[in-house]
Design an enzyme around this catalytic site. Structure first.
Site, PDB file in Angstrom:
ATOM      1  CB  ALA A   6      31.397  42.934  45.320  1.00 25.42           C
ATOM      2  CB  ILE A  55      37.098  40.703  45.608  1.00 24.77           C
ATOM      3  CG1 ILE A  55      36.453  39.357  45.906  1.00 24.77           C
ATOM      4  CG2 ILE A  55      37.207  41.535  46.865  1.00 24.77           C
ATOM      5  CD1 ILE A  55      37.285  38.514  46.836  1.00 24.77           C
ATOM      6  CB  CYS A  56      36.618  46.267  44.510  1.00 28.65           C
ATOM      7  SG  CYS A  56      37.392  47.785  43.968  1.00 28.65           S
ATOM      8  CG  PHE A  57      40.267  47.369  47.394  1.00 28.45           C
ATOM      9  CD1 PHE A  57      41.147  48.431  47.371  1.00 28.45           C
ATOM     10  CD2 PHE A  57      38.928  47.627  47.631  1.00 28.45           C
ATOM     11  CE1 PHE A  57      40.711  49.719  47.584  1.00 28.45           C
ATOM     12  CE2 PHE A  57      38.482  48.901  47.841  1.00 28.45           C
ATOM     13  CZ  PHE A  57      39.376  49.951  47.827  1.00 28.45           C
TER      14      PHE A  57
END
Length: 291
Positions: free
Chosen positions: A79, A155-157
């Site tokens: 996401a 979570i992306c990043f």
């Protein structure tokens, strides 16, 4: 060789996803050349990876209270909170010799284009060489057991992935890909400004203590943090194409969506991306586009 460049404006998340799939369909049918599209989001939105569970991973109430849309991408991955950033979509045939029919090679080439583009801003970015297991040494064993699957993995990043872009050891670009009907669609987010508290607020976590621990170990950065000054979408969308042209040896010609793409995107918006079935249940009817 000429490819198409679309410098788009703000759209909501549902329209953005519909447009990207419409371009994918048009390219598959030979109606448009390989296309790179730059765009933004208004209002801000959380885009969910295709395989993720929205209710389990996203704090729906916080998103609603903050006016943040929630939309499922056709691409996989984690996401992403899309707020102050430049988002790109990259559409090309998977057998195009410039990407060698390889998932990793496509990631590597696209990241190479971004790295070359960022160099025009004086930023020395680099590829993440190996798929990291960053969470293994960010958290103690007891923390990992408590967090289970509701941690960085949603979570992306959060964790640099192979052949993504990092600066000073911190992730700056998050990307995801899908291949369908012989065509590649890759999404990516280049952070202009990062608001860590806002980012973490839209995800579900077991406790405040775990949120604070993860926040303290979070390794991501933004253009404003690196450059120590403000930079806007317009400036970025003028600079980045040079990097893609150098990396792929093509000329990008600025253009707009075709009438056909506009029509397809409207159908996709109404029947797929704006529906509860798609965003919450990952169900949609297969749409047949005939002209």
């Amino acid at each position: 060789m000429e490819w198409r460049l679309i410098k788009d404006s703000y759209h909501n998340g549902f329209i953005n996803m519909a447009i990207d799939e419409a371009i994918m369909i048009a390219h598959r049918e030979g109606l448009v050349p390989p296309t790179i599209r730059f765009y933004q989001w208004s209002p801000p939105a959380v885009s969910l990876g295709y395989f993720q569970d929205l209710k389990k991973e996203i704090n729906i109430k916080v998103c609603q209270d903050l006016g943040i849309d929630m939309v499922r991408r056709p691409t996989g991955g984690k996401a992403v909170l899309h707020d102050q950033e430049l988002t790109y979509s990259f559409i090309i045939k998977e057998n195009d010799p410039l990407v060698n029919d390889s998932i990793l090679e496509t990631y590597k080439k696209i990241s190479g284009g971004i790295i070359r583009g960022l160099s025009y801003l004086g930023i020395k970015a680099e590829l993440v060489p190996l798929r990291g297991k960053l969470e293994n040494h960010l958290l103690g064993r007891s923390d990992k057991a408590r967090i289970h699957h509701l941690d960085f993995k949603s979570i992306c990043f959060s964790v640099p992935s192979q052949y993504e872009v990092q600066v000073e050891g911190k992730k700056m670009v998050g990307s995801a890909q899908v291949r369908k009907g012989g065509v590649v669609l890759q999404h990516g987010s280049l952070l202009i400004k990062l608001e860590k508290d806002k980012l973490f607020s839209v995800f579900n976590f077991p406790s405040v203590q775990i949120i604070e621990k993860l926040k303290s170990k979070f390794k991501a950065t933004s253009l404003e943090e690196i450059l120590k000054k403000k930079i806007d979408f317009s400036e970025l969308s003028n600079i980045l194409p040079h990097g893609f042209e150098e990396e792929f040896g093509v000329r990008l010609v600025e253009s707009k969506l075709t009438e056909s793409e506009e029509k397809i995107s409207k159908v996709l918006l109404e029947n797929k991306y704006s529906t509860y079935e798609w965003n919450y249940l990952r169900k949609n009817n297969q749409l047949n586009f005939q002209r």
